[in-house]
Design a protein around this motif. Sequence first.
Motif, mmCIF file in Angstrom:
data_model
loop_
_atom_site.group_PDB
_atom_site.id
_atom_site.type_symbol
_atom_site.label_atom_id
_atom_site.label_comp_id
_atom_site.label_asym_id
_atom_site.label_seq_id
_atom_site.Cartn_x
_atom_site.Cartn_y
_atom_site.Cartn_z
ATOM 1 N N ARG A 1 44.512 46.337 41.282
ATOM 2 C CA ARG A 1 44.826 46.549 39.676
ATOM 3 C C ARG A 1 44.030 45.742 39.076
ATOM 4 O O ARG A 1 43.467 44.582 39.625
ATOM 5 C CB ARG A 1 46.422 45.933 39.432
ATOM 6 N N PHE A 2 43.742 46.044 37.616
ATOM 7 C CA PHE A 2 42.661 45.150 36.755
ATOM 8 C C PHE A 2 43.713 44.340 36.039
ATOM 9 O O PHE A 2 44.624 45.050 35.516
ATOM 10 C CB PHE A 2 41.881 46.048 36.124
ATOM 11 N N ARG A 3 43.322 43.095 35.857
ATOM 12 C CA ARG A 3 44.006 42.348 34.886
ATOM 13 C C ARG A 3 43.353 42.012 33.864
ATOM 14 O O ARG A 3 42.035 41.179 34.059
ATOM 15 C CB ARG A 3 44.579 40.946 35.832
ATOM 16 N N LEU A 4 43.781 42.262 32.717
ATOM 17 C CA LEU A 4 43.042 41.868 31.436
ATOM 18 C C LEU A 4 43.868 40.439 30.696
ATOM 19 O O LEU A 4 45.327 40.889 30.630
ATOM 20 C CB LEU A 4 43.206 42.801 30.351
ATOM 21 N N ALA A 5 43.299 39.440 30.739
ATOM 22 C CA ALA A 5 44.211 38.197 30.186
ATOM 23 C C ALA A 5 43.397 37.974 28.784
ATOM 24 O O ALA A 5 42.125 37.789 28.757
ATOM 25 C CB ALA A 5 44.050 37.097 31.327
ATOM 26 N N GLY B 1 40.177 41.367 39.174
ATOM 27 C CA GLY B 1 40.813 42.372 39.894
ATOM 28 C C GLY B 1 42.019 41.417 40.621
ATOM 29 O O GLY B 1 42.135 40.587 40.553
ATOM 30 N N SER B 2 42.994 42.362 41.065
ATOM 31 C CA SER B 2 44.331 41.893 41.818
ATOM 32 C C SER B 2 43.755 40.878 42.826
ATOM 33 O O SER B 2 44.607 40.259 43.300
ATOM 34 C CB SER B 2 45.224 42.931 42.195
ATOM 35 N N ASP B 3 42.473 41.038 43.539
ATOM 36 C CA ASP B 3 42.073 40.002 44.531
ATOM 37 C C ASP B 3 41.665 38.700 43.865
ATOM 38 O O ASP B 3 41.578 37.794 44.653
ATOM 39 C CB ASP B 3 40.827 40.530 45.216
ATOM 40 N N ILE C 1 47.902 41.752 30.989
ATOM 41 C CA ILE C 1 48.113 43.166 31.209
ATOM 42 C C ILE C 1 47.595 43.477 32.367
ATOM 43 O O ILE C 1 46.111 43.584 32.729
ATOM 44 C CB ILE C 1 47.601 44.101 30.026
ATOM 45 N N ASP C 2 48.397 44.062 33.315
ATOM 46 C CA ASP C 2 48.164 44.616 34.640
ATOM 47 C C ASP C 2 47.934 46.025 34.690
ATOM 48 O O ASP C 2 48.869 46.849 34.225
ATOM 49 C CB ASP C 2 48.875 43.973 35.883
ATOM 50 N N VAL C 3 46.669 46.451 34.891
ATOM 51 C CA VAL C 3 46.536 48.160 34.851
ATOM 52 C C VAL C 3 45.919 48.955 36.119
ATOM 53 O O VAL C 3 45.149 48.221 36.738
ATOM 54 C CB VAL C 3 45.517 48.619 33.635
ATOM 55 N N ASP C 4 46.622 49.839 36.486
ATOM 56 C CA ASP C 4 46.070 50.511 37.487
ATOM 57 C C ASP C 4 45.407 51.990 37.056
ATOM 58 O O ASP C 4 45.979 52.721 36.430
ATOM 59 C CB ASP C 4 47.265 51.110 38.324
ATOM 60 N N VAL C 5 43.900 51.780 37.441
ATOM 61 C CA VAL C 5 43.081 52.918 36.938
ATOM 62 C C VAL C 5 42.793 53.746 38.258
ATOM 63 O O VAL C 5 41.729 53.220 39.015
ATOM 64 C CB VAL C 5 41.837 52.260 36.132
ATOM 65 N N PHE C 6 43.633 54.527 38.599
ATOM 66 C CA PHE C 6 43.488 55.326 39.808
ATOM 67 C C PHE C 6 42.278 55.927 40.197
ATOM 68 O O PHE C 6 41.361 55.554 41.121
ATOM 69 C CB PHE C 6 44.615 56.401 40.044
ATOM 70 N N TYR C 7 41.455 56.462 39.226
ATOM 71 C CA TYR C 7 40.177 57.123 39.304
ATOM 72 C C TYR C 7 39.167 56.058 39.461
ATOM 73 O O TYR C 7 37.914 56.278 40.489
ATOM 74 C CB TYR C 7 39.856 58.174 38.225
#
Length: 194
Positions: free
Chosen positions: A60-64, A164-166, A42-48
Amino acid sequence: MTPHLDWTSLPHGVDSISLWGCLHDGRIVAIASDRLARTLTIDVDVFYIREHHGLPDSYRFRLAIHGVTAARAARYVAWPGGYAASAGASRDEEARAIADYQAKWREESVTWDDFERVTSNGDHEILEASFARGEGVAVRFYCATNEGNAHDVVVCGERLSVTGSDGAEIGVEQLIAMGEAYWDAFAARTPAKQ
């Protein structure tokens, strides 16, 4: 089949950990299952959090979830009778009317493939999220769209990784700490002068 941790009946001594501070208002931008590898990401963009920590706009944060043993989604369907606030209603009266209306909604199961399909547009915002770990892990989140589509989602498996997306490993504790740092800074802000 070996019993696994499941949100519907968490074993005694297994508590859930709120992920609200680090995922609330995050947007699900991608979700994918690999049944052969038994993973779900699940890739999530948490802007704040991204903005507070000076991360790139594309971050983006990736929860696997690895060793997936269960993936369930249910959608909430609004009662077709509708809701109308009476003119001149107080906030308390309006809140009661909304609660009465929402109590008439029903939960309906959806297939996981259908859930992945409806989240592919990146329009699902996470309203609540929790995590539990014991003999395995369970992740639960409630998400909704601006159009009122809402889902309650549970994914269970052997372990959870957060990157992270990196590609850098973050881990759930660091993700939680990043959220706490944002909310601590938010609470310390001086109110704007009127």
